[in-house]
Design a protein around this motif. Structure first.
Motif, PDB file in Angstrom:
ATOM      1  N   SER A   1      -0.072 -44.317   9.164  1.00 12.50           N
ATOM      2  CA  SER A   1       0.834 -44.931  10.126  1.00 12.50           C
ATOM      3  C   SER A   1       1.826 -45.863   9.451  1.00 12.50           C
ATOM      4  O   SER A   1       1.560 -46.439   8.397  1.00 12.50           O
ATOM      5  N   TYR A   2       2.964 -46.003  10.105  1.00 11.01           N
ATOM      6  CA  TYR A   2       4.003 -46.921   9.622  1.00 11.01           C
ATOM      7  C   TYR A   2       3.456 -48.329   9.510  1.00 11.01           C
ATOM      8  O   TYR A   2       3.650 -49.026   8.508  1.00 11.01           O
ATOM      9  N   LEU A   3       2.736 -48.779  10.530  1.00 14.27           N
ATOM     10  CA  LEU A   3       2.201 -50.139  10.548  1.00 14.27           C
ATOM     11  C   LEU A   3       1.257 -50.372   9.381  1.00 14.27           C
ATOM     12  O   LEU A   3       1.327 -51.407   8.713  1.00 14.27           O
ATOM     13  N   TYR A   4       0.382 -49.422   9.125  1.00 17.69           N
ATOM     14  CA  TYR A   4      -0.585 -49.591   8.043  1.00 17.69           C
ATOM     15  C   TYR A   4       0.136 -49.758   6.707  1.00 17.69           C
ATOM     16  O   TYR A   4      -0.193 -50.648   5.917  1.00 17.69           O
ATOM     17  N   LYS A   5       1.117 -48.910   6.451  1.00 14.64           N
ATOM     18  CA  LYS A   5       1.809 -48.952   5.166  1.00 14.64           C
ATOM     19  C   LYS A   5       2.543 -50.272   4.959  1.00 14.64           C
ATOM     20  O   LYS A   5       2.470 -50.882   3.886  1.00 14.64           O
ATOM     21  N   ILE A   6       3.248 -50.728   5.990  1.00 15.36           N
ATOM     22  CA  ILE A   6       4.016 -51.964   5.862  1.00 15.36           C
ATOM     23  C   ILE A   6       3.084 -53.164   5.716  1.00 15.36           C
ATOM     24  O   ILE A   6       3.290 -54.041   4.871  1.00 15.36           O
ATOM     25  N   THR A   7       2.043 -53.212   6.534  1.00 18.92           N
ATOM     26  CA  THR A   7       1.098 -54.323   6.469  1.00 18.92           C
ATOM     27  C   THR A   7       0.416 -54.372   5.110  1.00 18.92           C
ATOM     28  O   THR A   7       0.270 -55.436   4.497  1.00 18.92           O
ATOM     29  N   LYS A   8       0.004 -53.209   4.608  1.00 20.14           N
ATOM     30  CA  LYS A   8      -0.661 -53.136   3.310  1.00 20.14           C
ATOM     31  C   LYS A   8       0.289 -53.589   2.202  1.00 20.14           C
ATOM     32  O   LYS A   8      -0.096 -54.344   1.298  1.00 20.14           O
ATOM     33  N   ALA A   9       1.536 -53.149   2.277  1.00 22.94           N
ATOM     34  CA  ALA A   9       2.522 -53.523   1.264  1.00 22.94           C
ATOM     35  C   ALA A   9       2.758 -55.031   1.258  1.00 22.94           C
ATOM     36  O   ALA A   9       2.831 -55.658   0.199  1.00 22.94           O
ATOM     37  N   LYS A  10       2.874 -55.623   2.434  1.00 21.34           N
ATOM     38  CA  LYS A  10       3.071 -57.073   2.528  1.00 21.34           C
ATOM     39  C   LYS A  10       1.892 -57.826   1.916  1.00 21.34           C
ATOM     40  O   LYS A  10       2.059 -58.828   1.222  1.00 21.34           O
ATOM     41  N   ASN A  11       0.688 -57.352   2.178  1.00 21.05           N
ATOM     42  CA  ASN A  11      -0.495 -57.984   1.609  1.00 21.05           C
ATOM     43  C   ASN A  11      -0.454 -57.965   0.083  1.00 21.05           C
ATOM     44  O   ASN A  11      -0.733 -58.975  -0.579  1.00 21.05           O
ATOM     45  N   TYR A  12      -0.120 -56.802  -0.484  1.00 22.01           N
ATOM     46  CA  TYR A  12      -0.067 -56.679  -1.936  1.00 22.01           C
ATOM     47  C   TYR A  12       1.012 -57.578  -2.536  1.00 22.01           C
ATOM     48  O   TYR A  12       0.801 -58.206  -3.583  1.00 22.01           O
ATOM     49  N   VAL A  13       2.169 -57.634  -1.892  1.00 21.77           N
ATOM     50  CA  VAL A  13       3.248 -58.491  -2.386  1.00 21.77           C
ATOM     51  C   VAL A  13       2.813 -59.945  -2.403  1.00 21.77           C
ATOM     52  O   VAL A  13       3.030 -60.677  -3.374  1.00 21.77           O
ATOM     53  N   ASN A  14       2.174 -60.389  -1.326  1.00 18.63           N
ATOM     54  CA  ASN A  14       1.739 -61.784  -1.253  1.00 18.63           C
ATOM     55  C   ASN A  14       0.668 -62.090  -2.294  1.00 18.63           C
ATOM     56  O   ASN A  14       0.623 -63.205  -2.829  1.00 18.63           O
ATOM     57  N   ILE A  15      -0.172 -61.128  -2.599  1.00 21.20           N
ATOM     58  CA  ILE A  15      -1.168 -61.326  -3.653  1.00 21.20           C
ATOM     59  C   ILE A  15      -0.487 -61.461  -5.005  1.00 21.20           C
ATOM     60  O   ILE A  15      -0.809 -62.348  -5.799  1.00 21.20           O
ATOM     61  N   LEU A  16       0.483 -60.589  -5.286  1.00 21.69           N
ATOM     62  CA  LEU A  16       1.202 -60.660  -6.560  1.00 21.69           C
ATOM     63  C   LEU A  16       1.995 -61.952  -6.706  1.00 21.69           C
ATOM     64  O   LEU A  16       2.157 -62.481  -7.811  1.00 21.69           O
ATOM     65  N   MET A  17       2.484 -62.485  -5.583  1.00 21.13           N
ATOM     66  CA  MET A  17       3.294 -63.696  -5.626  1.00 21.13           C
ATOM     67  C   MET A  17       2.461 -64.975  -5.644  1.00 21.13           C
ATOM     68  O   MET A  17       2.980 -66.061  -5.873  1.00 21.13           O
TER      69      MET A  17
ATOM     70  N   SER B   1      12.373 -54.243  -3.277  1.00 17.47           N
ATOM     71  CA  SER B   1      12.038 -55.516  -3.904  1.00 17.47           C
ATOM     72  C   SER B   1      10.999 -56.244  -3.064  1.00 17.47           C
ATOM     73  O   SER B   1      10.757 -55.888  -1.900  1.00 17.47           O
ATOM     74  N   PHE B   2      10.397 -57.296  -3.637  1.00 15.25           N
ATOM     75  CA  PHE B   2       9.408 -58.069  -2.894  1.00 15.25           C
ATOM     76  C   PHE B   2      10.021 -58.648  -1.621  1.00 15.25           C
ATOM     77  O   PHE B   2       9.408 -58.619  -0.549  1.00 15.25           O
ATOM     78  N   ASP B   3      11.233 -59.199  -1.729  1.00 19.27           N
ATOM     79  CA  ASP B   3      11.884 -59.791  -0.555  1.00 19.27           C
ATOM     80  C   ASP B   3      12.134 -58.748   0.523  1.00 19.27           C
ATOM     81  O   ASP B   3      11.954 -59.006   1.718  1.00 19.27           O
ATOM     82  N   GLU B   4      12.559 -57.564   0.099  1.00 21.35           N
ATOM     83  CA  GLU B   4      12.823 -56.494   1.068  1.00 21.35           C
ATOM     84  C   GLU B   4      11.537 -56.078   1.777  1.00 21.35           C
ATOM     85  O   GLU B   4      11.538 -55.815   2.986  1.00 21.35           O
ATOM     86  N   ILE B   5      10.433 -56.041   1.044  1.00 16.98           N
ATOM     87  CA  ILE B   5       9.155 -55.662   1.654  1.00 16.98           C
ATOM     88  C   ILE B   5       8.718 -56.714   2.663  1.00 16.98           C
ATOM     89  O   ILE B   5       8.309 -56.398   3.786  1.00 16.98           O
ATOM     90  N   LEU B   6       8.828 -57.998   2.283  1.00 12.82           N
ATOM     91  CA  LEU B   6       8.408 -59.074   3.175  1.00 12.82           C
ATOM     92  C   LEU B   6       9.245 -59.130   4.444  1.00 12.82           C
ATOM     93  O   LEU B   6       8.792 -59.618   5.477  1.00 12.82           O
ATOM     94  N   ASN B   7      10.475 -58.649   4.364  1.00 14.34           N
ATOM     95  CA  ASN B   7      11.365 -58.691   5.523  1.00 14.34           C
ATOM     96  C   ASN B   7      11.314 -57.432   6.378  1.00 14.34           C
ATOM     97  O   ASN B   7      12.017 -57.332   7.384  1.00 14.34           O
ATOM     98  N   LEU B   8      10.493 -56.462   5.970  1.00 16.09           N
ATOM     99  CA  LEU B   8      10.354 -55.261   6.784  1.00 16.09           C
ATOM    100  C   LEU B   8       9.734 -55.609   8.131  1.00 16.09           C
ATOM    101  O   LEU B   8       8.864 -56.474   8.227  1.00 16.09           O
ATOM    102  N   LYS B   9      10.196 -54.955   9.167  1.00  9.67           N
ATOM    103  CA  LYS B   9       9.696 -55.220  10.516  1.00  9.67           C
ATOM    104  C   LYS B   9       8.548 -54.274  10.846  1.00  9.67           C
ATOM    105  O   LYS B   9       8.549 -53.109  10.451  1.00  9.67           O
ATOM    106  N   VAL B  10       7.571 -54.782  11.567  1.00 11.26           N
ATOM    107  CA  VAL B  10       6.452 -53.936  11.987  1.00 11.26           C
ATOM    108  C   VAL B  10       6.409 -53.796  13.501  1.00 11.26           C
ATOM    109  O   VAL B  10       5.445 -53.348  14.067  1.00 11.26           O
TER     110      VAL B  10
END
Length: 246
Positions: A147-163, A189-198
């Protein structure tokens, strides 16, 4: 749960006074400047920045609530970190969006500060509670691996861990996470991922749950208790309580 962009200063501790000298509430400097730019208030103290209103308001704000007139620290309420801070909405947006307007627009009591790593840790327990609430109301939460939601949420989690500055991650693990990110959202980019809408998720379950709520105070308290029990925060703001009424 949407994880917002990181910031290191979320709470504002500027003071706003009634013309009779009563402290009405604390707020960010941006709001202070709004009053000053319209000549609605005058500065009475530079540090902390404090203003007195030039007009008689309809009420006394939150002067009778110690939480709103007490200074708050800009640090993670769970671990005390001062870095990579985010706003955490204790009651998730998928429910809050269906609250009555007078409550939805004045819910800053249930905005707490988390660092990005603690925010990511709470993601799964919060989703599990959403799922239980959805099932108990005869619907489900769609969050499959495709699902779209799963992918975006998972990506945001990984970005926040890396940051996060609070987690020591081996370079090999970082490279694996970056490959996973690419498979989830491509070369963003990390910023683009964090700004993705769910918001594209189907939040029908949130609407149905809210429609079936018997008491809104009890529902909000449920989420407050859940957060406390799961995360065991050590640095909650002074006078914050799970029993605070709307």
């Amino acid at each position: 749960m949407t994880i917002p962009s990181v910031n290191n200063k979320i709470y504002g501790n500027c003071e706003v006074y009634h013309p009779n000298g009563t402290l009405m509430f604390l707020c960010a400097e941006k709001r202070i400047n709004w009053y000053l730019s319209r000549n609605l208030a005058s500065i009475i103290l530079e540090n902390p920045l404090s203003i007195k209103l030039n007009f008689i308001p309809k009420g006394f704000g939150n002067s009778n609530d110690l939480y709103y007139v007490s200074e708050k620290e800009n640090k993670c309420v769970v671990c005390g970190s001062l870095d990579n801070l985010t706003k955490h909405h204790v009651v998730p947006y998928c429910f809050r969006k269906y609250f009555p307007e007078n409550i939805k627009n004045r819910d800053n009591y249930d905005i707490l500060i988390l660092c990005s790593s603690c925010h990511a840790l709470y993601e799964k327990p919060a989703f599990n509670l959403k799922k239980r609430l959805a099932i108990s109301n005869g619907c489900s939460v769609d969050q499959t691996n495709n699902s779209y939601l799963y992918k975006i949420t998972k990506a945001k989690n990984y970005v926040n861990i890396l940051m996060s500055n609070n987690i020591n991650i081996p370079d090999e693990r970082k490279n694996k996470i970056r490959l996973i990110l690419k498979s989830l959202v491509g070369d963003l980019s990390f910023d683009e991922i964090l700004n993705l809408k769910v918001e594209k998720e189907n939040n029908f379950f949130g609407k149905k749950v809210v429609e079936n709520i018997v008491g809104l105070n009890s529902f909000i308290k449920l989420w407050r208790i859940h957060f406390i029990e799961i995360m065991k925060p050590k640095f909650l703001p002074l006078h914050w309580s799970v029993d605070h009424r709307l």
